[in-house]
Design a protein around this motif. Sequence first.
Motif, PDB file in Angstrom:
ATOM      1  N   GLY A   1      11.268  19.341  97.984  1.00 44.10           N
ATOM      2  CA  GLY A   1       9.973  19.055  97.779  1.00 44.10           C
ATOM      3  C   GLY A   1       9.610  19.060  96.652  1.00 44.10           C
ATOM      4  N   SER A   2      10.287  19.549  95.652  1.00 40.62           N
ATOM      5  CA  SER A   2      10.115  19.527  94.312  1.00 40.62           C
ATOM      6  C   SER A   2      10.531  18.424  93.495  1.00 40.62           C
ATOM      7  CB  SER A   2      10.861  20.687  93.472  1.00 40.62           C
ATOM      8  OG  SER A   2      12.135  20.474  93.565  1.00 40.62           O
ATOM      9  N   ILE A   3      10.146  18.053  92.217  1.00 36.42           N
ATOM     10  CA  ILE A   3      10.348  16.967  91.375  1.00 36.42           C
ATOM     11  C   ILE A   3      11.791  16.751  91.092  1.00 36.42           C
ATOM     12  CG2 ILE A   3      10.424  18.257  89.060  1.00 36.42           C
ATOM     13  CD1 ILE A   3       8.925  15.791  88.035  1.00 36.42           C
ATOM     14  N   VAL A   4      12.621  17.893  91.300  1.00 38.86           N
ATOM     15  CA  VAL A   4      13.913  17.700  91.034  1.00 38.86           C
ATOM     16  C   VAL A   4      14.618  17.120  92.276  1.00 38.86           C
ATOM     17  CG1 VAL A   4      16.166  19.020  90.887  1.00 38.86           C
ATOM     18  CG2 VAL A   4      14.221  19.690  89.659  1.00 38.86           C
ATOM     19  N   ASP A   5      13.860  17.516  93.562  1.00 35.38           N
ATOM     20  CA  ASP A   5      14.547  16.993  94.988  1.00 35.38           C
ATOM     21  C   ASP A   5      14.384  15.553  94.686  1.00 35.38           C
ATOM     22  OD1 ASP A   5      15.458  16.483  97.272  1.00 35.38           O
ATOM     23  OD2 ASP A   5      13.582  17.555  98.239  1.00 35.38           O
ATOM     24  N   ARG A   6      13.087  15.108  94.320  1.00 27.99           N
ATOM     25  CA  ARG A   6      12.631  13.749  94.657  1.00 27.99           C
ATOM     26  C   ARG A   6      13.540  12.951  93.523  1.00 27.99           C
ATOM     27  NH1 ARG A   6       7.474  15.830  95.093  1.00 27.99           N
ATOM     28  NH2 ARG A   6       6.812  15.853  92.906  1.00 27.99           N
ATOM     29  N   ALA A   7      13.948  13.549  92.171  1.00 31.13           N
ATOM     30  CA  ALA A   7      14.795  12.973  91.461  1.00 31.13           C
ATOM     31  C   ALA A   7      16.143  12.710  91.909  1.00 31.13           C
ATOM     32  CB  ALA A   7      14.771  13.724  89.905  1.00 31.13           C
ATOM     33  N   VAL A   8      16.738  13.617  92.645  1.00 31.02           N
ATOM     34  CA  VAL A   8      18.145  13.602  93.062  1.00 31.02           C
ATOM     35  C   VAL A   8      18.039  12.450  93.936  1.00 31.02           C
ATOM     36  CG1 VAL A   8      19.818  14.619  94.051  1.00 31.02           C
ATOM     37  CG2 VAL A   8      18.639  15.746  92.328  1.00 31.02           C
ATOM     38  N   THR A   9      17.213  12.352  94.825  1.00 30.77           N
ATOM     39  CA  THR A   9      17.021  11.254  95.991  1.00 30.77           C
ATOM     40  C   THR A   9      16.905   9.984  95.391  1.00 30.77           C
ATOM     41  OG1 THR A   9      16.081  13.149  97.474  1.00 30.77           O
ATOM     42  CG2 THR A   9      16.058  10.966  98.002  1.00 30.77           C
ATOM     43  N   THR A  10      16.157   9.865  94.428  1.00 31.23           N
ATOM     44  CA  THR A  10      15.736   8.510  93.963  1.00 31.23           C
ATOM     45  C   THR A  10      17.182   8.083  93.225  1.00 31.23           C
ATOM     46  OG1 THR A  10      13.736   9.151  93.564  1.00 31.23           O
ATOM     47  CG2 THR A  10      14.561   7.158  92.415  1.00 31.23           C
ATOM     48  N   VAL A  11      17.760   8.856  92.262  1.00 32.49           N
ATOM     49  CA  VAL A  11      18.876   8.316  91.882  1.00 32.49           C
ATOM     50  C   VAL A  11      19.987   8.201  92.385  1.00 32.49           C
ATOM     51  CG1 VAL A  11      20.691   9.332  90.103  1.00 32.49           C
ATOM     52  CG2 VAL A  11      18.253   9.689  89.594  1.00 32.49           C
ATOM     53  N   ALA A  12      20.221   8.842  93.747  1.00 30.57           N
ATOM     54  CA  ALA A  12      21.149   8.730  94.709  1.00 30.57           C
ATOM     55  C   ALA A  12      20.985   7.248  95.046  1.00 30.57           C
ATOM     56  CB  ALA A  12      21.092   9.710  95.745  1.00 30.57           C
ATOM     57  N   ALA A  13      19.669   7.123  95.494  1.00 29.06           N
ATOM     58  CA  ALA A  13      19.286   5.643  96.300  1.00 29.06           C
ATOM     59  C   ALA A  13      19.629   4.425  95.261  1.00 29.06           C
ATOM     60  CB  ALA A  13      17.926   5.705  96.642  1.00 29.06           C
ATOM     61  N   LEU A  14      19.450   4.780  94.068  1.00 28.28           N
ATOM     62  CA  LEU A  14      19.723   3.668  93.135  1.00 28.28           C
ATOM     63  C   LEU A  14      21.186   3.281  93.060  1.00 28.28           C
ATOM     64  CD1 LEU A  14      17.131   4.647  90.266  1.00 28.28           C
ATOM     65  CD2 LEU A  14      17.054   2.549  91.776  1.00 28.28           C
ATOM     66  N   LEU A  15      21.945   4.448  92.892  1.00 30.62           N
ATOM     67  CA  LEU A  15      23.471   4.348  92.676  1.00 30.62           C
ATOM     68  C   LEU A  15      24.104   3.674  93.836  1.00 30.62           C
ATOM     69  CD1 LEU A  15      24.475   7.779  90.940  1.00 30.62           C
ATOM     70  CD2 LEU A  15      24.321   5.477  90.028  1.00 30.62           C
ATOM     71  N   MET A  16      23.525   3.902  95.097  1.00 32.96           N
ATOM     72  CA  MET A  16      24.058   3.582  96.303  1.00 32.96           C
ATOM     73  C   MET A  16      23.705   1.879  96.409  1.00 32.96           C
ATOM     74  SD  MET A  16      23.385   6.243  99.335  1.00 32.96           S
ATOM     75  CE  MET A  16      23.763   5.412 100.359  1.00 32.96           C
ATOM     76  N   ALA A  17      22.754   1.489  95.500  1.00 36.59           N
ATOM     77  CA  ALA A  17      22.500   0.004  95.607  1.00 36.59           C
ATOM     78  C   ALA A  17      23.089  -0.764  94.525  1.00 36.59           C
ATOM     79  CB  ALA A  17      20.973  -0.052  95.260  1.00 36.59           C
ATOM     80  N   ILE A  18      24.056  -0.139  93.630  1.00 33.34           N
ATOM     81  CA  ILE A  18      24.763  -0.551  92.660  1.00 33.34           C
ATOM     82  C   ILE A  18      26.110  -1.132  92.906  1.00 33.34           C
ATOM     83  CG2 ILE A  18      25.304  -0.684  90.365  1.00 33.34           C
ATOM     84  CD1 ILE A  18      22.903   0.871  89.493  1.00 33.34           C
ATOM     85  N   PRO A  19      26.813  -2.034  93.151  1.00 33.99           N
ATOM     86  CA  PRO A  19      28.001  -2.251  93.234  1.00 33.99           C
ATOM     87  C   PRO A  19      29.082  -1.747  92.342  1.00 33.99           C
ATOM     88  CG  PRO A  19      27.131  -4.407  93.387  1.00 33.99           C
ATOM     89  CD  PRO A  19      25.934  -3.635  92.891  1.00 33.99           C
ATOM     90  N   PRO A  20      30.115  -1.312  92.560  1.00 33.13           N
ATOM     91  CA  PRO A  20      31.002  -0.482  91.456  1.00 33.13           C
ATOM     92  C   PRO A  20      31.281  -1.357  90.229  1.00 33.13           C
ATOM     93  CG  PRO A  20      31.746   0.013  93.827  1.00 33.13           C
ATOM     94  CD  PRO A  20      30.765  -1.081  94.018  1.00 33.13           C
ATOM     95  N   PHE A  21      31.616  -2.738  90.652  1.00 29.57           N
ATOM     96  CA  PHE A  21      32.074  -3.655  89.537  1.00 29.57           C
ATOM     97  C   PHE A  21      30.931  -3.792  88.521  1.00 29.57           C
ATOM     98  CE2 PHE A  21      30.362  -6.476  92.653  1.00 29.57           C
ATOM     99  CZ  PHE A  21      29.845  -7.450  91.670  1.00 29.57           C
ATOM    100  N   VAL A  22      29.616  -3.707  89.132  1.00 34.12           N
ATOM    101  CA  VAL A  22      28.448  -3.936  88.191  1.00 34.12           C
ATOM    102  C   VAL A  22      28.367  -2.656  87.390  1.00 34.12           C
ATOM    103  CG1 VAL A  22      25.835  -4.303  88.090  1.00 34.12           C
ATOM    104  CG2 VAL A  22      27.397  -5.458  89.686  1.00 34.12           C
ATOM    105  N   LEU A  23      28.188  -1.532  87.981  1.00 42.68           N
ATOM    106  CA  LEU A  23      28.527  -0.115  87.226  1.00 42.68           C
ATOM    107  C   LEU A  23      29.426  -0.114  86.207  1.00 42.68           C
ATOM    108  CD1 LEU A  23      26.915   2.438  86.776  1.00 42.68           C
ATOM    109  CD2 LEU A  23      28.106   3.295  88.651  1.00 42.68           C
ATOM    110  N   GLY A  24      30.543  -0.656  86.416  1.00 36.24           N
ATOM    111  CA  GLY A  24      31.776  -0.512  85.741  1.00 36.24           C
ATOM    112  C   GLY A  24      31.382  -1.540  84.492  1.00 36.24           C
ATOM    113  N   LEU A  25      30.797  -2.529  84.598  1.00 34.23           N
ATOM    114  CA  LEU A  25      30.572  -3.307  83.329  1.00 34.23           C
ATOM    115  C   LEU A  25      29.496  -2.807  82.463  1.00 34.23           C
ATOM    116  CD1 LEU A  25      30.202  -6.948  85.040  1.00 34.23           C
ATOM    117  CD2 LEU A  25      31.997  -6.151  83.246  1.00 34.23           C
TER     118      LEU A  25
END
Length: 316
Positions: free
Chosen positions: A127-151
Amino acid sequence: MLKIVINRVFVAIPLLLLVALFSFTLLELANRGTDPAARIAGDGATPQQIEMVRENLNLDAPMLVRYLEWVGNAVTGNLGTSLYSGQPVTDAIMDRIWITGSLALWAIVLTVVIGIPLGVIAAMKQGSIVDRAVTTVAALLMAIPPFVLGLILVITFAISRAWLPATGYTTLAEGGFIEWSKHLILPGLALAAVSAAELARQTRGSVVDALNKDYVRTARAKGLSEHAVLWKHTMKNAGISIVTVLGMQMGRILGGAVTVEFVFAISGLGMLGYTAVIQRDLPVVQGVVIISALAVLLCNLLVDMSYGYLNPKIRN
């Protein structure tokens, strides 16, 4: 535990046969309307030369006959010969499998090192800002294909700052641990990002659920420290779901290796399979598919064996 291993091995055998048949059928359908023998013989080949190539490679036999012949040879370790290079498929795979294995190992290590700690931190600070930050970053990373992140990683850390090499691969024997690591950090990160994000989300959920159990409240009531509560009680009970997700990520890592190896110009098993698909080189594709399936099944077996450690009831 031994019974579990034996059962998984017996299940793996027909599964491997079905995977091989499925890929064999797909390539056979892809070759409809084209003549592999004509492509191999070249543009200037005569009909007699094309027919000779077809007979030498047994391409004139029915699909089921060729599949059964391939299975019989595969049992002895003979995965056939490349239709284009003439190299034994087993040799071609062995030349590349250590490269992809190194990349997959880095990706798995990074997945664990990044995903589990972030998930635990988010759960402990629910429920803290750390928790929300981790959840948000995880959601963003799951939306980026590996080859795009590689570039993105190449542009940021290899081209703009020249901290790490952008392409290529150096073996551990040739360049030592430092150079070997430098060539695997960026592709390893690109390959591990989605899996680490998924593992972080699953770890957070499992730890939060375990922290609300009665045995955790009892442990705290006994005066145990938060460190002891977390690692001796919570993590071990949340471990089964975490290990399950980690095992499932192996298939994702092997699948993502194709595009990541292409972006970083790494001549691994993924690039071998990609080239074979483009050329419709059936024996090579079959070999890559069956080795990849075998690797995934082995990882699943290790996951099943870990259940016995995490939950003693399963051992019986």
